[in-house]
Design a protein around this motif. Structure first.
Motif: not given
Length: 416
Positions: A203-208, A252-255, A260-269
């Protein structure tokens, strides 16, 4: 053609939460009836909201949990129709509220004031993406070019207060636009795209992935740069599935409240990565996350970041936005507990008292800038009411949940 299963052998839980538009205040003594969507005249429950606008949590039949653990021809959730009436407000009927076994579904209902301009509201919740066949995602580059002349790009990653959802394909001029609070939007999409019965890491991976994709649209102003007046669409061919008026799930709501302030990144992007995905059963998508595949990896004990890197590569990492828009003050950077003092404590006490004026199950607290047992009890009551662990400590999720509810109850949203 898939078929509805009538063998309801498990149970799920359901709570209806009723509030008024545009003030977002809870509605006391609203009448709520619940029936099977397939048999709306056979009332299963008749409930009344309390002074917090909540019905009691009720248990209702749901299909076997196995139906949501692997692709299945049988519908893995039961569907209920909810009718809500409250004095001075227009009635609402919601059909297709989805209930999964061993999960708690939350059905928010917002009522308009009773006027000749506000007709009876009838909302039909569309089928879940893993059960119904929606158009597959049209592939895009995961990193958008930002050096084109006239390209609108934000200077930093900011969690928006609202997103504007175009309820259809980008080119459909008849589709309505809805202003949704960001966290509510993510909860809606996650509840429409995956099952709450899945492993926590899955669930966490999909929410991210959902949040990163959404924030890429926000950061690059993708649709506005094309002359549109919305942030994102509800079309699975272009974005995620968002379903107007649908219920979400407590787990899902609790996660979402935690991450909520996270997102996925790659280096130097700089921009959040446009993390595309597919179901992995009807549609395959090399180099994207497969939803069913992520579920099986969760079953095997993979962590959230291991699931994400399995699909997106080892250079994917979890980042945090620099700013959260639409809140009175930012997170102080440390937990507030008994013995803490200063302006941050004073501010949070003021906000809790404003919330307690609307949600009467929350006791007021001394507003003296010192975190005492009195303040701890108020925090615990707030956490219990809004689905957070009742630790009495103001941690990151609790801080921003207080900010979110404070804004909702003290300001009539200018975009409703």
């Amino acid at each position: 053609m898939k078929k509805m299963d009538t063998n309801q052998v498990d149970n799920g839980k359901l709570q209806v939460q009723v509030s008024s538009l545009p003030q977002n205040h809870p509605i006391d003594q609203a009448s709520v009836s619940i029936s099977y969507t397939g048999d709306p005249q056979n009332i299963l429950e008749e409930l009344t909201t309390d002074n917090n606008g909540r019905t009691p949590v009720v248990e209702l039949p749901a299909p076997p949990i196995d139906y949501s653990m692997a692709p299945n021809e049988n519908q893995p959730y039961s569907e209920y129709t909810i009718k809500v009436n409250a004095s001075g407000h227009e009635p609402v009927e919601i059909s297709g509220c989805q209930l999964l076994p061993d999960s708690t579904a939350i059905q928010p209902v917002q009522l308009n004031p009773e006027t000749p301009e506000n007709p009876f509201m009838d909302i039909a919740i569309a089928a879940h993406t893993l059960y119904y066949e929606y158009p597959p995602k049209i592939p895009e580059d995961e990193i958008k070019p930002v050096d084109e002349t006239g390209e609108i790009v934000l200077s930093r990653v900011v969690i928006p207060e609202f997103v504007v959802v175009h309820d259809g394909a980008p080119g459909d001029p008849t589709a309505a636009n809805y202003y949704e609070r960001y966290r509510d939007y993510i909860k809606n999409v996650a509840s429409s795209e995956i099952y709450a019965t899945w492993p926590d890491a899955t669930i966490r991976a999909n929410i991210l992935a959902i949040m990163s994709f959404t924030l890429n649209r926000v950061y690059t102003e993708w649709y506005r740069n094309k002359g549109n007046d919305f942030t994102i669409t509800s079309s699975t061919a272009y974005d995620h599935k968002w379903i107007h008026g649908r219920n979400y799930f407590d787990s899902i709501s609790q996660i979402v409240d935690e991450m909520f302030s996270n997102y996925l990144s790659r280096p130097n992007v700089r921009q959040p990565i446009l993390t595309q995905y597919c179901d992995g059963n009807r549609v395959t998508c090399p180099n994207w996350m497969a939803q069913w595949g992520s579920k099986y990896l969760g079953d095997q004990g993979y962590s959230t970041i291991q699931i994400l890197r399995n699909y997106y590569g080892q250079d994917m990492y979890i980042n945090t936005a620099e700013e959260v828009s639409g809140v009175p003050a930012s997170w102080p950077g440390y937990n507030l507990d008994i013995g803490a003092s200063g302006p941050k404590v004073s501010q949070i006490q003021d906000q809790l008292n404003a919330i307690a004026a609307v949600y009467s199950s929350i006791p007021t607290t001394n507003q003296d800038g010192t975190f005492t047992e009195n303040t701890q009890h108020t925090v615990q009551a707030f956490q219990s009411l809004f689905g957070l662990p009742a630790s009495g400590i103001i941690d990151y999720p609790t801080w921003y949940k207080i900010q979110d509810i404070y804004v909702a109850v003290t300001r009539i949203a200018e975009l409703t």
